[in-house]
Every structure is written in structure tokens, then in C-alpha cells.
Scaffold this motif. Structure first.
Motif, PDB file in Angstrom:
ATOM      1  N   UNK A 144       2.369   5.691  10.484  1.00 51.42           N
ATOM      2  CA  UNK A 144       2.659   6.696   9.911  1.00 51.42           C
ATOM      3  C   UNK A 144       3.438   5.913   8.409  1.00 51.42           C
ATOM      4  N   UNK A 145       3.790   4.336   8.852  1.00 53.21           N
ATOM      5  CA  UNK A 145       4.271   3.613   8.437  1.00 53.21           C
ATOM      6  C   UNK A 145       3.769   3.478   7.482  1.00 53.21           C
ATOM      7  N   UNK A 146       1.847   2.690   7.670  1.00 49.07           N
ATOM      8  CA  UNK A 146       1.060   1.779   6.997  1.00 49.07           C
ATOM      9  C   UNK A 146      -0.243   2.938   6.682  1.00 49.07           C
ATOM     10  N   UNK A 147      -0.156   3.972   7.292  1.00 46.93           N
ATOM     11  CA  UNK A 147      -1.114   4.653   7.487  1.00 46.93           C
ATOM     12  C   UNK A 147      -2.941   4.163   7.421  1.00 46.93           C
TER      13      UNK A 147
END
Length: 110
Positions: A80-83
Motif C-alpha cells: 500500500x505504501x509503494x504500490x
């Protein structure tokens, strides 16, 4: 506790979450047993639940619901942070199916 609804906790919750200690204090007040005695019973219940699920058996509490261990296969996910895509590893998880009386109590005033 006679004459009370089976799900008295639902009607008394003024906040969104109850932790184990608060449950123990509540049950101690409802039953008259000491907090140490109630803690022992709660811990035994949780340990028996875990042991039952580890054995691959389901656990049913009449009018409350049932728990069962379910195998989830490996599946694609995303950080979720980096995709960045990644695979969520296969694992066991627990599924809860609410009983009829629990659902009725939750939806009584709806």
C-alpha cells in the motif's frame, strides 16, 4: 443473570471496542466470581478454541456462532505504501459465521 438477554454485552457497550481485561471485569461483576477466577476461565476458553482450530475442527457456540480454520491459497497483493505488487503467502485464517440469535440481537432495533 436470570431474566437478562443472552447478549447483554451488546446493549451495554458505549464504545466501539472491548478488550480482554474489560471483558474479565464485566464478567466478574455479572457473576460475582473474582477477576482471577474469570481470567482463568477466559484463558482456558481461548486456549481450547485455539487447540480445536489447530486440530482442524470447527467450534460452535449455540445461538452465538461458529469458528473454523480455512486455508487461503497464495494470492496477488500490493504494497500500500509503494504500490509494488507482491504475493501474499498461503496460510490458515479463521472464519466466523454468526448464529441466528446473535444476528437477531444485533438487528433488533433496526
Amino acid at each position: 443473570m436470570q431474566g437478562r438477554e443472552p447478549f447483554c454485552l451488546i446493549n451495554q457497550l458505549n464504545k466501539k471496542r472491548m478488550n480482554k481485561y474489560e471483558l474479565i471485569r464485566h464478567l466478574s461483576g455479572e457473576t460475582g466470581f473474582s477477576e482471577q477466577e474469570v481470567r482463568l476461565v477466559v484463558d482456558c476458553l481461548l486456549n481450547a478454541t485455539i487447540d480445536t482450530l489447530i486440530k482442524g475442527q470447527s467450534l460452535t457456540f449455540h445461538n452465538f456462532g461458529s469458528l473454523r480454520a480455512v486455508w487461503q491459497v497464495e494470492r496477488p497483493g500490493r504494497n500500500l505504501r509503494t504500490g509494488e505488487p507482491w504475493l501474499i503467502p498461503a496460510r490458515f485464517t479463521v472464519k466466523f459465521r454468526p448464529g441466528k440469535a446473535l444476528l437477531e440481537a444485533l438487528n433488533r432495533d433496526k
